[in-house]
Design an enzyme around this catalytic site. Structure first.
Site, PDB file in Angstrom:
ATOM      1  N   TYR A   1       0.845  -1.191   0.000  1.00  0.00           N
ATOM      2  CA  TYR A   1       0.000   0.000   0.000  1.00  0.00           C
ATOM      3  C   TYR A   1       0.877   1.237   0.000  1.00  0.00           C
ATOM      4  O   TYR A   1       1.343   1.686   1.056  1.00  0.00           O
ATOM      5  CB  TYR A   1      -0.880   0.010   1.257  1.00  0.00           C
ATOM      6  CG  TYR A   1      -2.105  -0.864   1.160  1.00  0.00           C
ATOM      7  CD1 TYR A   1      -2.302  -1.721   0.089  1.00  0.00           C
ATOM      8  CD2 TYR A   1      -3.092  -0.812   2.140  1.00  0.00           C
ATOM      9  CE1 TYR A   1      -3.439  -2.512   0.002  1.00  0.00           C
ATOM     10  CE2 TYR A   1      -4.233  -1.596   2.061  1.00  0.00           C
ATOM     11  CZ  TYR A   1      -4.399  -2.443   0.994  1.00  0.00           C
ATOM     12  OH  TYR A   1      -5.525  -3.218   0.912  1.00  0.00           O
TER      13      TYR A   1
ATOM     14  N   LYS B   1      -0.918  -8.039  -2.817  1.00  0.00           N
ATOM     15  CA  LYS B   1      -2.213  -7.380  -2.778  1.00  0.00           C
ATOM     16  C   LYS B   1      -2.017  -5.891  -2.967  1.00  0.00           C
ATOM     17  O   LYS B   1      -1.257  -5.259  -2.226  1.00  0.00           O
ATOM     18  CB  LYS B   1      -2.878  -7.627  -1.427  1.00  0.00           C
ATOM     19  CG  LYS B   1      -4.194  -6.908  -1.259  1.00  0.00           C
ATOM     20  CD  LYS B   1      -4.602  -6.836   0.212  1.00  0.00           C
ATOM     21  CE  LYS B   1      -5.864  -6.004   0.365  1.00  0.00           C
ATOM     22  NZ  LYS B   1      -6.223  -5.806   1.781  1.00  0.00           N
TER      23      LYS B   1
END
EC number: 4.1.2.13
Lengths: 308, 308, 308, 308, 308
Positions: free
Chosen positions: D173, D206
């Protein structure tokens, strides 16, 4: 629960132990019908391992199930339940602390023809902690040529256990090439084995009820010279207890082979009168039907509590 | 996959184990044609190590190749495939998780004249983790004078394995100077060996189908006194299963030497009727041609599943 | 002592813990006047360390002596007594197990001007074992910029403690530059801090009784949108308890600053009505005279037990 | 279960991993409605920790209970369920292996005002093993000035996890003082962060669905020079997947903030068309009522499976 | 250097090994005149240790100098040079990587009268790393009553070596009280010993060329029943290779005692025709004059390469 004066007195005999170890010792003394008296009746069930399941459990088949013993110990108001690893694995996580547990850290089976007697190590202090046990148990066979190995195994375990707050119950069973068969329960030898257990750092010492036989001639001379009485069980127990730091160690007595209720109770009275701290009663308990076992154990407790 | 009520019931018998260990135990119970039934048919192939390759694999030469067994176990719908290190090294990284693996951590060959029976340690828990195994396997020989060493080896491995989420399958094969040849499969001794395996902390216990022979005179008296039935395989299996914490441990039975299909199936029905949890079937599986082996194993599974 | 159905239900919320950890958790639930109810009243005395002795103990000077608190906890029938290392060292070895102990493993004093709030580590799991403690305690300050260090300290201690059978009580006290003063007891923040404690693996979570203030605007929107009631203490406690795994973690509430008896009891009733599991009551207990404190704590216990 | 050709192909991209790690990776690919397709839909529930319980769970209050999520993941046919330590402790030992678990090893809450973004370590590989997890999860914030510490934390954990057979899912992220707010989801930055995750040894990466924004001027020049298409989600996902070893790492996409079903499905189709391997869908799943969530997740799975 | 298809095929037989281990295995296969063929001719010089220097080196006194062997191995185009610690210490740091080295980790001398055969450990994996070796070597004596100790020594070394990227060459030399003298080279026993080596995790297995003798009566029955041909060296080698995971392990053959060139070459052709992977040729190489040795070894290589 407040420690009674008697419990505090007993704890004062172990002034070098840390509070964790003494708290676990106290916990056993504060559990069951004998709570606070400083007396012990413990249910041990390692006979399945030691003698095989059929001989141990068929007389009262509920005993094939470790749950049975865990519950019997509570139903009877015992101070603790002692067993090998597997039986505690099967029950500790189901009941979570309903009675103090003693993890037996070595065991012997009756299938092998081993030379000098020595048990296999079957558990660890780490196991005792994760299973929430209040003590470890261990068998030594004074008289065995494997003595040094056994003594060295247990002294390491005692040291480790003490550091994490766990006391030790030592099964001191004289056996091996150094002794005659009669010598295994001779009063001089039982007293001697119990003394060695005390010297090894045991908190609780378990021996067999001694006979009047004296094994070693050198000892026989002393018994005679000083007229040490050995006629009654009480006499002999008194000698054994005296041999354990003049009574400042907890000495308890095994129930031995299954026998009649009267014989059991007579033996218990002798142990009590001699100053024994209690009994660790296996086959004479779990081989009886449940209610009968509870009744017998309760009577034994009453004897130790001075109520019977 | 959801655990069935039966699987959950079996897992409840191991209340002191962590979720990792129970999940791997569940994985074996949720694999193959017996998934969800709580029954087991495992393919073990350590015979190359134990008896040599020619005797093991020549009858069906595909079996010289570890790939053959890995695939046979899947084709037949087994719960797991068990083998020594080398055979798993040769297959685990090729197929990556297509069937639960049991790494056999000790093995014995038939070339050496070793005194009392004891296997060599041939793998570790670390190997089991890196190969993605769902269990470790280990052989103990109750009755051997090397008992203590074996028991001490496996208890350390069980403790380590449990801590990283791996259950243990214990091969309990009575053997050694403490027993007669007939005693190795005697019903009292098989039950005793299985009980010892349970006490050592095994999750799954593998024994040989017991005969009606009773090895120890003391046990013979108990069998007679309590009229314990031993006439049929079901009778004897029932006694063995009862001896393992009253049926609260998974007990499975080896297929033994190669034999005819009818003989195999009759034995299986006896095991099932006695409450056995399944079979670990080596030579009777992989020494048959592939399709015949699959058919036999499927029939065995049907018997355990109550469909045949 | 048998675990009650309520205790067994609570233990079932911790299915991944070993029997040692659950047994110690059970021991706290089986001690004192609330034994078996699954409710808690714990006496914590770390105020001497946190606020200094004169402020803490002069109002009731007996409290300068750690013996006083150990005995007060027993006299009042508390489930456990929590304190820093020194106070437990001073008492554990004197009384040996008369009440479950919680060793507070970090503490903060009021002399230093530390930037962001974080306590000093003042004890270890090893200390807890040797002192015979039933749990460790630790304070986290969610909202502090030192968050990561605190969370990482406690997660290592929890892992170690779990492995040796010791549960964890987490003081979750929101504080630091991320929060306003009012935010420290805001209902959204107390619930959030308690949730974080649950995620870190705490067995028992201690928070302050929450106010109706909502600290974070994003949370305010949610409270409004879903009409989450916050008017009464019971409403707010209910929200906090729900935030801890839907009530499947033990959440207890601090008594906060010393105040009048009526104010204390009203707060307790709110906590009880909201489903709180109990109180950890320091200054409001030990700063009162002994008998008054016992009386107050007993009334509080009666409230939790549904008797008042 | 046999690995499909697609699963084998994906596993072949990780040729340096041991069989344990690949078997756990395969297990996730062989679970749920997408079993065998090589596509993923994972349910992650760390929002309680990250954003607080009320914002996360009040919209669908069943979600306050970790049991709810464990079961939702199974009901919907997900490949795995990911959560912090506490939530897995509360469920792993209750269900024992019904779905692959991913233990999130670091977490951040929204209470503290931390400078540069970096999560606290809240679990360990040892926890993952004892809880029976199939993977570990970890969040890195590329763009944060705390980058080095985070990268060094995860590389040590990956090394340890690999050695015991556990693969790693890396939440990449972008965030921190090195990036603008828009840059956190910029296509160049998402691709860059995903590439860094691949270089750190992640098995599954992810990221958030990328926007058409290009953050770094140097990158903007290249996008223009080579006419790299970024107009559609499929275009942008294709670039991200290409940036992860030319598609030879599993890249999955978060669902982001809760939104309408049509918006969700349109995004999923874009991810699928761009070659994304699946979704990790938290709030858009568990904040809907149970049956609606299952229906949505099933539709998403159908899209990835090419059936919708 | 590109791995040939043959080398890649062989490496595929070790799917559970890490790239480090496989790269070292490949390096040996990519060295010398047999590079890329998957065949091996290795020069081993541990005879000085095993049989004493005078017997080993006097026939060609250059061999007293370890430099001689290091260079001979290169001059002849061998895949590797194997020797005990001292000889590699004397050369490794002088030439620094000119040929792959195999550090022999155990050795036996002919001075002591040891009971059952077992070698002394004379080096470590750590030594192999610091000397830049491509493999470790180790001798097991299946048939020795010291079997367990030997197997346990090597399994620990193999695990350690694998973890640091080093493959293992296992000398499997049946010997000991379990076998007759003829049995040491019997076809059934050589095959069995080689199989055990494979199961222990060896990458390369070295055995002696087998004779037609069958040692164990149970094996004799199987050879007869299935008409397993043993008349020629090729027949017997084929059986041995098959016994090693159906040919999926590298099996090489020792040259044995010094003998005439024709006898050597005939044996080599048999090994080749039976599917053997090569030779490890000591005395027949280094006891010949340098150029003669090179010529012989080159001819042997040509035979394996199918050119002679």
């Amino acid at each position: 629960m407040r420690n009674s004066d008697q419990v505090r007195k007993i704890l004062s005999w172990y002034p070098s132990d840390n509070p964790g170890t003494l708290s676990n010792l106290a916990r056993m003394m504060n559990t069951g019908r004998l709570a606070g008296t400083g007396k012990f009746v413990i249910l041990p069930v390692d006979q399945g391992f030691e003698h095989g399941p059929v001989r141990s459990f068929q007389p009262n088949p509920g005993g094939y199930d470790p749950d049975y013993h865990y519950n019997l110990a509570i139903d009877a108001g015992c101070n603790a339940y002692a067993a090998p690893l597997g039986a505690l694995e099967a029950t500790a996580g189901k009941y979570n602390g309903e009675i103090p547990l003693i993890l037996k850290l070595n065991n012997s089976d009756s299938m092998a023809k081993v030379g000098e007697p020595i048990s296999a190590i079957t558990g660890s202090v780490e196991d005792a902690l994760r299973l929430g046990c209040s003590a470890i148990g261990f068998t030594i066979y004074p008289g065995s040529a494997e003595r040094n190995l056994m003594y060295e195994q247990i002294r390491e375990m005692i040291l480790e256990a003490k550091s994490v707050g766990i006391p030790t119950v030592l099964w001191a069973y004289p056996r091996g090439s150094g002794l005659s068969k009669a010598g295994e329960t001779a009063v001089d030898i039982v007293a001697y084995a119990a003394h060695v257990a005390a010297q090894l750092g045991a908190h609780v010492i378990k021996v067999k009820p001694p006979t009047a036989h004296v094994e070693q001639p050198e000892n026989q001379k002393v018994f005679e010279k000083f007229n040490i009485p050995t006629a009654t069980m009480a006499d002999r127990v008194r000698h054994v207890v005296q041999s354990c730091f003049n009574g400042k160690r907890i000495v308890i007595f095994s129930g031995g082979e299954a026998k009649g209720t009267d014989a059991v109770l007579e033996e218990i009275r002798g142990i009590r009168d001699g100053g024994g701290f209690g009994s660790i009663m296996g086959r004479n308990a779990f081989q009886r039907p449940h209610d009968e076992a509870v009744k017998l154990l309760n009577t034994i407790m009453d004897i130790y509590a001075g109520k019977a």
